[in-house]
Design an enzyme around this catalytic site. Sequence first.
Site, PDB file in Angstrom:
ATOM      1  N   GLU A   1       3.695  12.281  32.593  1.00 28.84           N
ATOM      2  CA  GLU A   1       4.303  11.554  33.700  1.00 28.84           C
ATOM      3  C   GLU A   1       3.325  10.431  34.058  1.00 28.84           C
ATOM      4  O   GLU A   1       2.135  10.699  34.275  1.00 28.84           O
ATOM      5  CB  GLU A   1       4.512  12.470  34.917  1.00 28.84           C
ATOM      6  CG  GLU A   1       5.256  11.733  36.004  1.00 28.84           C
ATOM      7  CD  GLU A   1       5.475  12.537  37.273  1.00 28.84           C
ATOM      8  OE1 GLU A   1       5.126  13.732  37.308  1.00 28.84           O
ATOM      9  OE2 GLU A   1       5.991  11.940  38.241  1.00 28.84           O
TER      10      GLU A   1
ATOM     11  N   ARG B   1      -3.728  25.854  29.180  1.00 28.03           N
ATOM     12  CA  ARG B   1      -4.306  24.576  29.591  1.00 28.03           C
ATOM     13  C   ARG B   1      -5.805  24.603  29.348  1.00 28.03           C
ATOM     14  O   ARG B   1      -6.418  25.658  29.373  1.00 28.03           O
ATOM     15  CB  ARG B   1      -4.207  24.352  31.101  1.00 28.03           C
ATOM     16  CG  ARG B   1      -2.949  24.318  31.770  1.00 28.03           C
ATOM     17  CD  ARG B   1      -3.113  24.280  33.276  1.00 28.03           C
ATOM     18  NE  ARG B   1      -3.448  22.973  33.801  1.00 28.03           N
ATOM     19  CZ  ARG B   1      -2.593  21.968  33.896  1.00 28.03           C
ATOM     20  NH1 ARG B   1      -1.362  22.090  33.473  1.00 28.03           N
ATOM     21  NH2 ARG B   1      -2.969  20.824  34.413  1.00 28.03           N
TER      22      ARG B   1
ATOM     23  N   LYS C   1      -4.161  15.563  37.919  1.00 31.96           N
ATOM     24  CA  LYS C   1      -4.036  14.173  38.342  1.00 31.96           C
ATOM     25  C   LYS C   1      -4.011  14.046  39.864  1.00 31.96           C
ATOM     26  O   LYS C   1      -4.532  13.089  40.418  1.00 31.96           O
ATOM     27  CB  LYS C   1      -2.771  13.570  37.732  1.00 31.96           C
ATOM     28  CG  LYS C   1      -2.969  13.176  36.280  1.00 31.96           C
ATOM     29  CD  LYS C   1      -1.713  12.580  35.689  1.00 31.96           C
ATOM     30  CE  LYS C   1      -0.699  13.658  35.408  1.00 31.96           C
ATOM     31  NZ  LYS C   1       0.515  13.164  34.766  1.00 31.96           N
TER      32      LYS C   1
HETATM   33  P1  ATP Z   1      -1.670  17.238  36.076  1.00 30.77           P
HETATM   34  O1  ATP Z   1      -1.706  18.590  36.667  1.00 30.77           O
HETATM   35  O2  ATP Z   1      -3.001  16.697  35.752  1.00 30.77           O
HETATM   36  O3  ATP Z   1      -0.816  16.266  36.812  1.00 30.77           O
HETATM   37  P2  ATP Z   1       0.506  17.503  34.374  1.00 30.77           P
HETATM   38  O4  ATP Z   1       0.807  18.667  33.523  1.00 30.77           O
HETATM   39  O5  ATP Z   1       1.335  17.350  35.588  1.00 30.77           O
HETATM   40  O6  ATP Z   1      -1.016  17.481  34.661  1.00 30.77           O
HETATM   41  P3  ATP Z   1       1.707  15.618  32.683  1.00 30.77           P
HETATM   42  O7  ATP Z   1       1.563  14.160  32.651  1.00 30.77           O
HETATM   43  O8  ATP Z   1       2.996  16.185  33.094  1.00 30.77           O
HETATM   44  O9  ATP Z   1       0.547  16.158  33.585  1.00 30.77           O
HETATM   45  O10 ATP Z   1       1.238  16.242  31.312  1.00 30.77           O
HETATM   46  C1  ATP Z   1       1.585  15.759  30.050  1.00 30.77           C
HETATM   47  C2  ATP Z   1       1.339  16.844  29.063  1.00 30.77           C
HETATM   48  O11 ATP Z   1      -0.037  17.218  29.059  1.00 30.77           O
HETATM   49  C3  ATP Z   1       2.120  18.104  29.406  1.00 30.77           C
HETATM   50  O12 ATP Z   1       2.719  18.594  28.238  1.00 30.77           O
HETATM   51  C4  ATP Z   1       1.095  19.050  29.924  1.00 30.77           C
HETATM   52  O13 ATP Z   1       1.435  20.363  29.659  1.00 30.77           O
HETATM   53  C5  ATP Z   1      -0.170  18.602  29.190  1.00 30.77           C
HETATM   54  N1  ATP Z   1      -1.356  18.930  29.963  1.00 30.77           N
HETATM   55  C6  ATP Z   1      -1.624  18.566  31.224  1.00 30.77           C
HETATM   56  N2  ATP Z   1      -2.778  19.095  31.647  1.00 30.77           N
HETATM   57  C7  ATP Z   1      -3.268  19.813  30.611  1.00 30.77           C
HETATM   58  C8  ATP Z   1      -4.446  20.605  30.413  1.00 30.77           C
HETATM   59  N3  ATP Z   1      -5.352  20.759  31.373  1.00 30.77           N
HETATM   60  N4  ATP Z   1      -4.605  21.203  29.212  1.00 30.77           N
HETATM   61  C9  ATP Z   1      -3.706  21.043  28.231  1.00 30.77           C
HETATM   62  N5  ATP Z   1      -2.596  20.308  28.352  1.00 30.77           N
HETATM   63  C10 ATP Z   1      -2.363  19.695  29.523  1.00 30.77           C
HETATM   64 MG    MG Z   2       3.568  17.268  35.149  1.00 29.01          MG
END
Ligand code: ATP
Ligand code: MG
Length: 560
Positions: A35, A260, A270
């Site tokens: 996102e 994760r 984020k």
């Molecule tokens: P955040 O909590 O930092 O906002 P998010 O999962 O909301 O992370 P996205 O932009 O939706 O962020 O993530 C894009 C992809 O990266 C998703 O498939 C998510 O599962 C993966 N991802 C995010 N954080 C991690 C992490 N700490 N380890 C592995 N994969 C991750």
């Molecule tokens: Mg997300």
Amino acid sequence: MSQDTPRRDFVREMVAEDVASGKFGRTICTRFPPEPNGYPHIGHAKSICLNFGVAKEFGGRVHLRFDDTNPFTEDIKYVEAIKRDVEWLGFTWDAEYYASDYFEQLYDFAILLIKKGTAYVDSETEEEIREHRGTVTSAGTPSTFRDRSVDENLDLLARMKAGEFPDGAHVLRAKIDLAHPNMIMRDPLLIRIRHATHYRRGDAWCIYPLYDYAHGLSDAMEGITHSLCTLEFKDNKDIYDWLVREAGFEKPPEQTEFARLVLDYTVVSKRKLLKLVNDGHVTGWDDPRLHTIAGIRRRGVTPEAIRDFCESIGVARKTARTELATYEHAVRNDLNMRVPRVLCVVKPLKVVITNYPEGQVEELDASYYPHDVPLTGSRQVPFSRELWVDRDDFMEDPPKKFYRLSVGREVRLRYGYFITCQEVIKDAAGEVVELRCTYDPATHGGNAPDGRKVQGTIHWVSAAHAIDCELRLYDKLFSIADPEDVPEGQDFTSVLNPHSLTVVQGAKVEPSVGADAVGSRYQFERTGYFISDPDSKPGALVFNRTVTLRDSWAKESGKS
Ligand code: ATP
Ligand code: MG
């Protein structure tokens, strides 16, 4: 392990089986679906390495898809940051997509679901809906709007889209099962009204799909086979499967969850990163203390190191914290094999070599790499009567095992001569300001013809030739390994490490680096790995410490 022989984790085992059995009847296809609401971080790097890695290893495709369905938080600057960072990590996507380009199709699917009787417009508030959803032990109660006719639903949806209603007046919900053991399946919300300007679609839409609605269908429309996501989406798998089936996709993608990355002493969320940036706890998204990709890059870590790190931690089904030492090990291993060694004095102390001719300068041959590094190359470093050495390499009252400078002791100057400290000069306050030393001309090149040994070798720079520089020494961003683990009522910013940045002014680096481009990496011998920062100006260089030479436990050792 090298890039070409990736470890077989459970995801790769599964993909290998699917490829062998021809399960999907099409080329395998993964996607990285960020996102665009913040800069990518090291956790995303793990997901990127997995999705791009799997696609490459199995001859498949990988899509970069922006999951941009929330008009409030997203921005083109984040899209740009994500693209730049994925490229910097060394990956190329086969296609670039935006969930916001699917609004039309998602609207059409909604009509399809309504016609099938599996979606309805609810006019309860989101709060009422939540209340009526029941609990894990009790079923939910149907909304009074649950049995609206197809025509009424179609009419309301069209008017929602046309902008006739304010935010929150109606939502589209799936009609599934209000007693479902998975709470997400109790008639989840699919589309809601948001009168907001979207960074790409502008004001074209005032209804927006929710994550669950957009995600699986986007995957399905793109022909994704393996939808790899993190464990927190485990409960969303039911709705994912339900939607792609309802929408009529043959051999739809399958979601698989992996753990994760959670790295000690930092945050990979984020939302939290945004808070650190917005509240000024750090200088920006690329602050080298952050484990954003931008911060990591500015800190001097290479993409190769990040990829090695992601491979070394592997892909597991269960979340476990990763120690910072594991990360730093990967960073050091990589830099060790690629960066030139140069001399930089952190806390300068003047050395005058009393028996070296005044005004004489000689150029000493200095190789950039030790023997165990397969690179070669050398430069000349000027040597003269007045030098800087590191204050920490001198002790007035040294313990027996101190092998560096003190009155009467002999040390080797790296690439140079043996010198012996004869006398200490102090200022009025009693502080040591100069060491008067003698050198042995016969030890040119670092060995004595009479075979006498010295235990210590120290670094130095010629005072007249050195360039002044600022060193930014970074330490852990948080003072506890798990910044979530704070006392009741406090937030993670209360455990920020107040000493995460130490700025050293007036360090002295050898002149050979003066003309190097910003972003050049070095090992400052005996000090650490550094990269020149964009804040550098000619004659006033700035270096960020990427990582120390070894773990801090080894730092105190007197031997060099
Ligand atoms: P955040 O909590 O930092 O906002 P998010 O999962 O909301 O992370 P996205 O932009 O939706 O962020 O993530 C894009 C992809 O990266 C998703 O498939 C998510 O599962 C993966 N991802 C995010 N954080 C991690 C992490 N700490 N380890 C592995 N994969 C991750
Ligand atoms: Mg997300």
